[in-house]
Design an enzyme around this catalytic site. Structure first.
Site, PDB file in Angstrom:
ATOM      1  N   SER A   6     -13.165   9.180   8.479  1.00  0.00           N
ATOM      2  CA  SER A   6     -11.806   9.835   9.314  1.00  0.00           C
ATOM      3  C   SER A   6     -11.045   9.014   8.436  1.00  0.00           C
ATOM      4  O   SER A   6     -10.734   7.819   8.912  1.00  0.00           O
ATOM      5  CB  SER A   6     -11.343   9.857  10.857  1.00  0.00           C
ATOM      6  OG  SER A   6      -9.738  10.258  10.316  1.00  0.00           O
ATOM      7  N   HIS A  31     -14.966  12.788   7.462  1.00  0.00           N
ATOM      8  CA  HIS A  31     -14.027  13.554   8.217  1.00  0.00           C
ATOM      9  C   HIS A  31     -12.507  13.596   7.812  1.00  0.00           C
ATOM     10  O   HIS A  31     -11.695  12.560   7.371  1.00  0.00           O
ATOM     11  CB  HIS A  31     -14.185  12.571   9.390  1.00  0.00           C
ATOM     12  CG  HIS A  31     -13.315  13.767  10.798  1.00  0.00           C
ATOM     13  ND1 HIS A  31     -13.993  14.924  11.688  1.00  0.00           N
ATOM     14  CD2 HIS A  31     -11.990  13.632  11.373  1.00  0.00           C
ATOM     15  CE1 HIS A  31     -13.268  15.245  12.472  1.00  0.00           C
ATOM     16  NE2 HIS A  31     -12.013  14.527  12.301  1.00  0.00           N
ATOM     17  N   ASP A  33      -8.676  14.523   8.255  1.00  0.00           N
ATOM     18  CA  ASP A  33      -8.048  15.596   9.911  1.00  0.00           C
ATOM     19  C   ASP A  33      -6.503  15.870   9.515  1.00  0.00           C
ATOM     20  O   ASP A  33      -5.639  15.687   8.467  1.00  0.00           O
ATOM     21  CB  ASP A  33      -7.853  14.160  10.938  1.00  0.00           C
ATOM     22  CG  ASP A  33      -8.853  13.652  11.791  1.00  0.00           C
ATOM     23  OD1 ASP A  33      -9.297  14.446  12.617  1.00  0.00           O
ATOM     24  OD2 ASP A  33      -8.930  12.473  11.676  1.00  0.00           O
ATOM     25  N   MET A  35      -3.163  17.727  10.489  1.00  0.00           N
ATOM     26  CA  MET A  35      -2.372  17.751  11.581  1.00  0.00           C
ATOM     27  C   MET A  35      -0.791  18.451  11.076  1.00  0.00           C
ATOM     28  O   MET A  35      -0.432  17.878   9.950  1.00  0.00           O
ATOM     29  CB  MET A  35      -1.979  16.082  12.242  1.00  0.00           C
ATOM     30  CG  MET A  35      -3.222  15.996  12.711  1.00  0.00           C
ATOM     31  SD  MET A  35      -3.213  14.055  13.491  1.00  0.00           S
ATOM     32  CE  MET A  35      -4.431  13.790  13.632  1.00  0.00           C
ATOM     33  N   HIS A  64     -11.513  18.912  10.403  1.00  0.00           N
ATOM     34  CA  HIS A  64     -10.228  19.299  11.844  1.00  0.00           C
ATOM     35  C   HIS A  64      -9.574  19.982  11.714  1.00  0.00           C
ATOM     36  O   HIS A  64      -8.175  18.345  11.122  1.00  0.00           O
ATOM     37  CB  HIS A  64     -11.054  17.585  12.174  1.00  0.00           C
ATOM     38  CG  HIS A  64     -10.517  17.270  13.509  1.00  0.00           C
ATOM     39  ND1 HIS A  64     -10.668  16.625  14.290  1.00  0.00           N
ATOM     40  CD2 HIS A  64     -10.390  18.915  14.369  1.00  0.00           C
ATOM     41  CE1 HIS A  64      -9.813  17.059  15.824  1.00  0.00           C
ATOM     42  NE2 HIS A  64     -10.084  18.355  16.021  1.00  0.00           N
ATOM     43  N   MET A  66      -5.864  20.548  13.078  1.00  0.00           N
ATOM     44  CA  MET A  66      -5.241  20.274  14.498  1.00  0.00           C
ATOM     45  C   MET A  66      -3.945  21.373  13.994  1.00  0.00           C
ATOM     46  O   MET A  66      -3.022  19.884  14.034  1.00  0.00           O
ATOM     47  CB  MET A  66      -5.283  18.883  14.434  1.00  0.00           C
ATOM     48  CG  MET A  66      -6.735  18.504  15.681  1.00  0.00           C
ATOM     49  SD  MET A  66      -6.273  16.887  15.646  1.00  0.00           S
ATOM     50  CE  MET A  66      -7.225  16.330  13.581  1.00  0.00           C
ATOM     51  N   MET A 135     -14.192  16.256  21.334  1.00  0.00           N
ATOM     52  CA  MET A 135     -13.038  15.408  20.971  1.00  0.00           C
ATOM     53  C   MET A 135     -13.817  13.796  22.436  1.00  0.00           C
ATOM     54  O   MET A 135     -13.451  14.151  23.601  1.00  0.00           O
ATOM     55  CB  MET A 135     -11.643  15.604  21.660  1.00  0.00           C
ATOM     56  CG  MET A 135     -11.615  16.926  19.943  1.00  0.00           C
ATOM     57  SD  MET A 135     -11.210  16.659  18.859  1.00  0.00           S
ATOM     58  CE  MET A 135     -10.606  14.888  18.805  1.00  0.00           C
ATOM     59  N   GLY A 140      -4.284  14.058  17.992  1.00  0.00           N
ATOM     60  CA  GLY A 140      -3.160  13.694  17.150  1.00  0.00           C
ATOM     61  C   GLY A 140      -3.026  12.637  17.183  1.00  0.00           C
ATOM     62  O   GLY A 140      -2.018  12.411  15.826  1.00  0.00           O
ATOM     63  N   PHE A 141      -3.599  11.241  17.012  1.00  0.00           N
ATOM     64  CA  PHE A 141      -3.469   9.968  16.316  1.00  0.00           C
ATOM     65  C   PHE A 141      -4.520   8.814  16.503  1.00  0.00           C
ATOM     66  O   PHE A 141      -5.652   9.804  17.337  1.00  0.00           O
ATOM     67  CB  PHE A 141      -2.917   9.053  17.412  1.00  0.00           C
ATOM     68  CG  PHE A 141      -1.013   9.819  17.614  1.00  0.00           C
ATOM     69  CD1 PHE A 141      -0.153  10.038  15.966  1.00  0.00           C
ATOM     70  CD2 PHE A 141      -0.404  10.987  18.225  1.00  0.00           C
ATOM     71  CE1 PHE A 141       0.603  10.284  16.429  1.00  0.00           C
ATOM     72  CE2 PHE A 141      -0.012  11.269  18.211  1.00  0.00           C
ATOM     73  CZ  PHE A 141       0.844  10.856  17.462  1.00  0.00           C
ATOM     74  N   GLY A 143      -7.055   5.766  16.410  1.00  0.00           N
ATOM     75  CA  GLY A 143      -6.011   4.211  17.130  1.00  0.00           C
ATOM     76  C   GLY A 143      -5.986   4.750  18.000  1.00  0.00           C
ATOM     77  O   GLY A 143      -5.968   3.656  19.301  1.00  0.00           O
ATOM     78  N   ASP A 173     -15.261  12.232  18.129  1.00  0.00           N
ATOM     79  CA  ASP A 173     -14.762  12.415  17.596  1.00  0.00           C
ATOM     80  C   ASP A 173     -13.306  11.409  18.216  1.00  0.00           C
ATOM     81  O   ASP A 173     -13.084  12.166  19.356  1.00  0.00           O
ATOM     82  CB  ASP A 173     -13.862  13.276  16.469  1.00  0.00           C
ATOM     83  CG  ASP A 173     -12.577  13.106  16.074  1.00  0.00           C
ATOM     84  OD1 ASP A 173     -12.601  12.413  15.942  1.00  0.00           O
ATOM     85  OD2 ASP A 173     -12.157  14.079  15.534  1.00  0.00           O
ATOM     86  N   GLY A 174     -13.445  10.525  18.012  1.00  0.00           N
ATOM     87  CA  GLY A 174     -12.588   9.930  18.558  1.00  0.00           C
ATOM     88  C   GLY A 174     -12.658   7.713  19.362  1.00  0.00           C
ATOM     89  O   GLY A 174     -13.246   8.480  20.558  1.00  0.00           O
ATOM     90  N   GLY A 175     -12.139   7.486  19.261  1.00  0.00           N
ATOM     91  CA  GLY A 175     -12.295   6.054  19.956  1.00  0.00           C
ATOM     92  C   GLY A 175     -13.967   5.395  19.668  1.00  0.00           C
ATOM     93  O   GLY A 175     -14.304   4.704  20.109  1.00  0.00           O
ATOM     94  N   GLY A 195     -12.228   6.583  12.797  1.00  0.00           N
ATOM     95  CA  GLY A 195     -11.455   5.815  11.833  1.00  0.00           C
ATOM     96  C   GLY A 195     -11.104   4.842  11.523  1.00  0.00           C
ATOM     97  O   GLY A 195     -11.698   3.907  10.479  1.00  0.00           O
ATOM     98  N   SER A 196     -10.555   4.470  12.125  1.00  0.00           N
ATOM     99  CA  SER A 196     -10.845   2.746  12.980  1.00  0.00           C
ATOM    100  C   SER A 196     -11.334   2.096  12.984  1.00  0.00           C
ATOM    101  O   SER A 196     -11.333   1.066  12.687  1.00  0.00           O
ATOM    102  CB  SER A 196      -8.995   2.416  13.920  1.00  0.00           C
ATOM    103  OG  SER A 196      -9.731   3.417  14.848  1.00  0.00           O
TER     104      SER A 196
END
Ligand code: DX5
Ligand code: ZN
Length: 218
Positions: A6, A31, A33, A35, A64, A66, A135, A140-141, A143, A173-175, A195-196
């Protein structure tokens, strides 16, 4: 299994280099994002940037959305080069229509499923989507911490899709990082957003290699 870094966690002052670095490091998709500060309390980028991103990579662009009005803006993102467009059904007046419109415009359609949304809520869209974006954080964010509790839902989604023979991919997606990706893939996800977990590591190729190795045992 496909790895989709991402760009939200990339260094935007060197966006082309960052994109090309993950591409040559073995990333499969990119990816992106989007927003709008309304659906989520954060603002990122719009179609103008996606158009520029399209010019510097051959990776499929996994956009994606949002945003509160995906019906209005999805066509612009597809025009800008999006190959995949994910929408959150709670932002669509008629999610089936939104998904079918994305397909008509030549992109693949995807339904995003927030951590607190039960699978039953999105089952009606299975015949109209090419992917489920599960998700594993609240949108939203970048990390944020991975939400473990989503794993059984991914497992059930995989079972349902296989049983009923829907040609649907599952993306998570996420973490997601090198230390939990194996469990996400074992649960049934086949496209992994990170992402991170990639951009905040010093050696993208080593990280993506580790991610792919961790899941080979599957
Ligand atoms: C969250 C976004 C994710 C996020 C991933 O709203 O949809 O794609 O940027 O970032 P990490 O992998 O850092 O959680
Ligand atoms: Zn995302």
């Amino acid at each position: 299994m496909k790895i989709a870094p991402s760009i939200l966690s990339a260094d935007f002052s060197r966006l082309r280099d960052e994109i090309q670095a993950v591409e040559s490091a073995g990333a499969d998709w990119l990816h992106v994002d989007i927003m709008d500060g309304h659906y989520v309390p954060n603002i990122t980028i719009g179609p103008v940037v996606v158009e520029s991103v399209r010019k510097v990579t051959r990776m499929p662009l996994d956009v994606h959305l949002m945003i509160t009005d995906p019906d209005k803006y999805a066509p612009e993102f597809i025009k800008a080069g999006a190959d995949w467009v994910s929408v959150h059904p709670d932002t669509c007046k008629d999610p089936v229509k939104s998904l079918e419109r994305i397909r008509e415009l030549g992109a693949k359609a995807s339904v995003a499923v927030n951590p607190d949304v039960p699978l039953e809520k999105v089952e009606p869209y299975f015949g109209h989507t090419d992917m489920l974006l599960m998700m594993t954080v609240f949108p939203g964010f970048a990390g944020q911490a991975f939400i473990e509790e989503v794993l059984p839902k991914i497992e059930r989604a995989r079972k349902l899709i296989v049983e009923r023979k829907f040609p649907i991919l599952i993306e998570a997606d996420g973490g997601i990082k090198t230390d939990n990706i194996d469990r996400v893939v074992r649960s049934g996800a086949e496209v992994i957003v990170s992402g991170s977990g990639i951009f905040k590591t010093p050696d993208y190729a080593a990280t993506i290699r580790k991610m792919k190795e961790a899941t080979n045992s599957r």
